[in-house]
Structures are given as structure tokens and as C-alpha cells.
Design a protein around this motif. Sequence first.
Motif, PDB file in Angstrom:
ATOM      1  N   PRO A 123       0.821  -1.216   0.000  1.00 19.68           N
ATOM      2  CA  PRO A 123       0.000   0.000   0.000  1.00 19.68           C
ATOM      3  C   PRO A 123       0.857   1.268   0.000  1.00 19.68           C
ATOM      4  O   PRO A 123       1.922   1.310   0.612  1.00 19.68           O
ATOM      5  CB  PRO A 123      -0.811  -0.116   1.289  1.00 19.68           C
ATOM      6  CG  PRO A 123      -0.826  -1.569   1.610  1.00 19.68           C
ATOM      7  CD  PRO A 123       0.478  -2.116   1.126  1.00 19.68           C
ATOM      8  N   ILE A 124       0.350   2.287  -0.677  1.00 19.50           N
ATOM      9  CA  ILE A 124       1.066   3.552  -0.837  1.00 19.50           C
ATOM     10  C   ILE A 124       0.264   4.680  -0.207  1.00 19.50           C
ATOM     11  O   ILE A 124      -0.960   4.743  -0.351  1.00 19.50           O
ATOM     12  CB  ILE A 124       1.291   3.859  -2.332  1.00 19.50           C
ATOM     13  CG1 ILE A 124       2.193   2.806  -2.965  1.00 19.50           C
ATOM     14  CG2 ILE A 124       1.874   5.267  -2.524  1.00 19.50           C
ATOM     15  CD1 ILE A 124       2.235   2.893  -4.493  1.00 19.50           C
ATOM     16  N   VAL A 125       0.964   5.562   0.490  1.00 21.43           N
ATOM     17  CA  VAL A 125       0.386   6.805   1.005  1.00 21.43           C
ATOM     18  C   VAL A 125       1.244   7.958   0.475  1.00 21.43           C
ATOM     19  O   VAL A 125       2.468   7.849   0.423  1.00 21.43           O
ATOM     20  CB  VAL A 125       0.363   6.844   2.545  1.00 21.43           C
ATOM     21  CG1 VAL A 125      -0.162   8.194   3.061  1.00 21.43           C
ATOM     22  CG2 VAL A 125      -0.494   5.703   3.090  1.00 21.43           C
ATOM     23  N   ILE A 126       0.589   9.046   0.089  1.00 22.00           N
ATOM     24  CA  ILE A 126       1.299  10.185  -0.494  1.00 22.00           C
ATOM     25  C   ILE A 126       0.996  11.445   0.298  1.00 22.00           C
ATOM     26  O   ILE A 126      -0.147  11.674   0.699  1.00 22.00           O
ATOM     27  CB  ILE A 126       0.878  10.387  -1.963  1.00 22.00           C
ATOM     28  CG1 ILE A 126       1.390   9.232  -2.823  1.00 22.00           C
ATOM     29  CG2 ILE A 126       1.373  11.723  -2.516  1.00 22.00           C
ATOM     30  CD1 ILE A 126       0.875   9.255  -4.238  1.00 22.00           C
ATOM     31  N   HIS A 127       2.030  12.252   0.500  1.00 23.05           N
ATOM     32  CA  HIS A 127       1.810  13.604   1.029  1.00 23.05           C
ATOM     33  C   HIS A 127       2.463  14.608   0.093  1.00 23.05           C
ATOM     34  O   HIS A 127       3.639  14.488  -0.241  1.00 23.05           O
ATOM     35  CB  HIS A 127       2.386  13.787   2.432  1.00 23.05           C
ATOM     36  CG  HIS A 127       2.063  15.142   2.993  1.00 23.05           C
ATOM     37  ND1 HIS A 127       2.924  16.222   2.857  1.00 23.05           N
ATOM     38  CD2 HIS A 127       0.963  15.612   3.633  1.00 23.05           C
ATOM     39  CE1 HIS A 127       2.372  17.289   3.410  1.00 23.05           C
ATOM     40  NE2 HIS A 127       1.185  16.946   3.889  1.00 23.05           N
ATOM     41  N   GLU A 128       1.678  15.603  -0.319  1.00 23.97           N
ATOM     42  CA  GLU A 128       2.159  16.675  -1.197  1.00 23.97           C
ATOM     43  C   GLU A 128       2.267  17.965  -0.399  1.00 23.97           C
ATOM     44  O   GLU A 128       1.301  18.428   0.185  1.00 23.97           O
ATOM     45  CB  GLU A 128       1.206  16.874  -2.380  1.00 23.97           C
ATOM     46  CG  GLU A 128       1.535  18.064  -3.256  1.00 23.97           C
ATOM     47  CD  GLU A 128       2.936  18.007  -3.864  1.00 23.97           C
ATOM     48  OE1 GLU A 128       3.682  18.996  -3.706  1.00 23.97           O
ATOM     49  OE2 GLU A 128       3.278  16.962  -4.469  1.00 23.97           O
ATOM     50  N   GLN A 129       3.477  18.544  -0.371  1.00 27.86           N
ATOM     51  CA  GLN A 129       3.714  19.732   0.433  1.00 27.86           C
ATOM     52  C   GLN A 129       3.224  21.014  -0.230  1.00 27.86           C
ATOM     53  O   GLN A 129       2.710  21.905   0.436  1.00 27.86           O
ATOM     54  CB  GLN A 129       5.221  19.889   0.723  1.00 27.86           C
ATOM     55  CG  GLN A 129       5.799  18.789   1.565  1.00 27.86           C
ATOM     56  CD  GLN A 129       6.132  17.558   0.744  1.00 27.86           C
ATOM     57  OE1 GLN A 129       6.890  17.621  -0.212  1.00 27.86           O
ATOM     58  NE2 GLN A 129       5.542  16.428   1.106  1.00 27.86           N
ATOM     59  N   ASN A 130       3.428  21.139  -1.522  1.00 33.31           N
ATOM     60  CA  ASN A 130       3.199  22.402  -2.202  1.00 33.31           C
ATOM     61  C   ASN A 130       1.807  22.519  -2.805  1.00 33.31           C
ATOM     62  O   ASN A 130       1.130  21.521  -3.057  1.00 33.31           O
ATOM     63  CB  ASN A 130       4.250  22.598  -3.297  1.00 33.31           C
ATOM     64  CG  ASN A 130       5.626  22.876  -2.732  1.00 33.31           C
ATOM     65  OD1 ASN A 130       5.833  23.857  -2.027  1.00 33.31           O
ATOM     66  ND2 ASN A 130       6.573  21.991  -3.010  1.00 33.31           N
ATOM     67  N   ALA A 131       1.405  23.756  -3.033  1.00 35.36           N
ATOM     68  CA  ALA A 131       0.104  24.002  -3.645  1.00 35.36           C
ATOM     69  C   ALA A 131       0.056  23.460  -5.062  1.00 35.36           C
ATOM     70  O   ALA A 131      -1.013  23.066  -5.550  1.00 35.36           O
ATOM     71  CB  ALA A 131      -0.201  25.502  -3.645  1.00 35.36           C
ATOM     72  N   ARG A 132       1.194  23.445  -5.732  1.00 34.08           N
ATOM     73  CA  ARG A 132       1.284  22.877  -7.078  1.00 34.08           C
ATOM     74  C   ARG A 132       2.016  21.551  -6.982  1.00 34.08           C
ATOM     75  O   ARG A 132       3.199  21.502  -6.666  1.00 34.08           O
ATOM     76  CB  ARG A 132       2.005  23.857  -8.011  1.00 34.08           C
ATOM     77  CG  ARG A 132       2.125  23.372  -9.435  1.00 34.08           C
ATOM     78  CD  ARG A 132       2.636  24.499 -10.324  1.00 34.08           C
ATOM     79  NE  ARG A 132       1.550  25.464 -10.591  1.00 34.08           N
ATOM     80  CZ  ARG A 132       1.753  26.709 -10.980  1.00 34.08           C
ATOM     81  NH1 ARG A 132       2.988  27.168 -11.114  1.00 34.08           N
ATOM     82  NH2 ARG A 132       0.732  27.510 -11.218  1.00 34.08           N
TER      83      ARG A 132
END
Length: 370
Positions: A123-132
Motif C-alpha cells: 500500500p502507498i500513502v502520499i503527502h504533497e507539500q506544495n500548492a502545485r
Amino acid sequence: MTPTRPSRILLAGGGTAGHVSPLLALADCLRRRDPAVQILALGTSEGLESRLVPERGYDFTTIPKVPLPRRPSGDLVRLPVNLRRAVAAAGRAIEQVDAQVVVGFGGYVSTPAYLAARKADVPIVIHEQNARAGIANKVGARFTDHVGVTFPGTKLAGGRVIGMPLRPEIVSLDRAAVRAEARAGLGLREDLPVLLVTGGSLGAKRLNDAFAASVATLRDAGVQVLHATGAGKDFVAMGGDESVPYVVLPYVDRMDLAYAAADAVVCRAGANTVCELTAVGLPGVYVPLPIGNGEQRLNAAGVVEAGGGLVVEDADVDPSWVAREIVPLLQDHERLEAMSAAANSVGHRDADETLADMVAQAWQDGGSRG
């Protein structure tokens, strides 16, 4: 008894503090929840993670750096071979810790990690820091429903707004409770407003030059300054006066105390900076980097819209702007109080806990790997 959370986790991210800081914040949260959890961080040998992750006490391994070119170049020609090597190395890292979940934060190492996890049915979890969103997380979001984003409006499939996982000393900061101690420790007076100026660890020449030429103006207005100039930056504060301190440091070891001492901050608009200021309720005057893809302006958009911050163009930052805009702001206590409340209204202090919940949920949804 069936465990309620995974105990073996691979964290992938690095290259910049923007990727490493939330990775470490999540790792700390996972360890608080389960001191026996096995965490392996995946990065490159060139990135900040190669120093910061081991210093924090976590196991660390590297894979080859794989640039994802946006235009025809030699890197594009070499991409298939380089990517295969990096995916194979990421696969070995997954096997090394027998990972039950892979969590990616974007950057060079995350795409190979996502591809290796998909191949291994982890299983994969993703976190995106930036607005883009970056390319790596756009790729990874195709493989999972567990996607956390920092800012509203981030265009990433399945993204859920959770904020930025932050350091415990920021999350737990009570500015009012430690303000007097913080100001005394930093050489600042208790009874005058304080402006924090920072361009990050490398500094910002535009900010440094504008404020170096504004010391007398700020002194005469009764505005104290704590100025983090950046390591190795030459800075001469002309016109200083002991009665209205102008404290110059290359960097601030305890940024939580700097935040506690300050009434407002002039800074760039990196995702971590924006999220820390909103978490602690500090008015920000954001000066987005004039280069790049414009993501820093987007990072600050939400807090500015809420009334908790201002945006100024890099080219407009000069001594006349300091006198015209910054001095009146620091002298207006009611306005600062209103901006503080507005900033706090869009801040998140629990993103690390929320992301840890997402890790547990991904594992439960994907099934246990022993």
C-alpha cells in the motif's frame, strides 16, 4: 490479537527541507504511537536527508537520483535505464524492512519508491507539500486512494487537505506563554513590537539588502527586529541603537522561540514556512521567490485570502517599502491581532497525526503483509 497499525514502514522523500521536514515529523509521530515501529527512510546521498535522517535516529538507505526532465535532454535519453536501476534499489529497500506501507513525500526518490511498491503490492500513502503538485506525486496518486495535500486547491487525484506535518516544538508552541522568555533570550525588549525577518537557511539577498538599509527607520519607529540573514551572509546593520534592538543572526536554532518573540514575519513563501506561521498564528508578509513555477505564491494564497498575511513582489522590497508598509503594520496592534487570528484559522497543528491515521488505514485497506 490483530495489530491496529503497521509496524514496518518505508518513508521516501528528500532533496530539500520541504520534503525532509514532513517525513521526519511523520516518523516522530509513528514512533510516539509505537516505540517498536521499524522505519526505514529512502533518499539520495546528495540530499539533506542523508544527514538529517540519521541525526534523528532513523535508519537510512539511498537509491540513485533520477531527474525527471521536463524537456529534451541527456537526462531524458538516460531516463529508462536510470529509472529501472532506481526502482530496483527501492524494491530492495522495501524488502530490507519488509515494508507494510510505503509513504512518499515527492522528490527524486518517490517515483521509484511508488513504482517498486506497486510491483510488490505494498500500500502507498502520499503527502504533497506544495500548492502545485510535483511530477512524482502525480505519478504516485494513480496508484493509491490515500493522498494527503497541504493546501486547498492542490490538483492531485484523491487529495485530502490535511496540512503539513510539523515539528513537535512548533505544534505545541504557546506563543503568549513563552513570549517574555523568548524575547529576553534573544536580546529583545518586552515592551516594543518585534519583526522577524528570514529568508530561510540560505537567506534572501533582497530581504537582507532592504532591511540593512532600514535599520535607522525601524529604530526611529520603535520596531525591534530579529533578522536571520542566512549562513555565511555578510550583513551590516547600520544605524543601530541599543534602546531599540536589531538582532542579527546567521540562522536561528530555535525557530519556535523566534516565533514566540515575533509579532509579524517577513519571509519567503515556502510551504513549510507558510504552514508553521499559520499553525502558530503569526501574521506573514510573504515575498515569493521570483523564479520557479510560481508555487510559492500559491502556497500563500489561502492565508492571504483569509486575511492572515500579505504578498509583496520581490522587486518591490526596498527601504521605501519597509517605511511605507512594514513600519505602520508593526505599529498597528489591532491589525496584527486580527491577522494573527485569521492566520490561525487556516492553520493545521495535527497533520502528522492525520497522516499517521492514513498510513494505518492504507495498511488495513491493503491487507497485512505478515
